[in-house]
Design a protein around this motif. Sequence first.
Motif, PDB file in Angstrom:
ATOM      1  N   ASP A  24      33.885  51.965 -36.852  1.00 54.71           N
ATOM      2  CA  ASP A  24      34.493  52.196 -37.441  1.00 54.71           C
ATOM      3  C   ASP A  24      33.224  50.575 -38.118  1.00 54.71           C
ATOM      4  N   PRO A  35      41.321  50.037 -35.591  1.00 55.85           N
ATOM      5  CA  PRO A  35      39.817  49.961 -35.596  1.00 55.85           C
ATOM      6  C   PRO A  35      39.178  51.103 -34.275  1.00 55.85           C
ATOM      7  N   THR A  64      35.142  51.559 -43.294  1.00 57.61           N
ATOM      8  CA  THR A  64      35.944  52.816 -42.761  1.00 57.61           C
ATOM      9  C   THR A  64      37.419  52.552 -43.262  1.00 57.61           C
ATOM     10  N   ASN A  65      37.264  51.135 -43.182  1.00 58.74           N
ATOM     11  CA  ASN A  65      38.940  50.319 -42.125  1.00 58.74           C
ATOM     12  C   ASN A  65      38.602  48.728 -42.494  1.00 58.74           C
ATOM     13  N   ALA A  71      34.997  47.909 -32.599  1.00 59.69           N
ATOM     14  CA  ALA A  71      33.882  48.152 -33.501  1.00 59.69           C
ATOM     15  C   ALA A  71      32.851  48.701 -33.718  1.00 59.69           C
ATOM     16  N   VAL A  95      34.401  47.937 -40.360  1.00 60.03           N
ATOM     17  CA  VAL A  95      35.113  47.101 -40.868  1.00 60.03           C
ATOM     18  C   VAL A  95      35.318  45.790 -41.386  1.00 60.03           C
TER      19      VAL A  95
END
Length: 84
Positions: free
Chosen positions: A39, A35, A14-15, A58, A41
């Motif tokens: 998330d 983040p 998502t990031n 995260a 990562v």
Amino acid sequence: TLFDGIPNWGLKATNRAVMSGLWNEPSTWSAGRVPNAADTVLIPANVMVTLSDTRPTARTVVVSGTLRYLQTRIVSLSAATVLV
């Protein structure tokens, strides 16, 4: 191989780190923000992210590049899963 059966969480990141830089700099990340605990990562190959924030968070961190700690601070990464 050693990783047979382990999902590649990086595919659903998502990031993602889009350039080398500090974890706590929004410009380092594809989402334009640092983040958070929700998330997944991804740090891709040839990218180095430096943990400089004292409490980076995260849900999952997938490291294909480099994740390093700033040596002038005590840093504690909080994540449910870290795949290197």
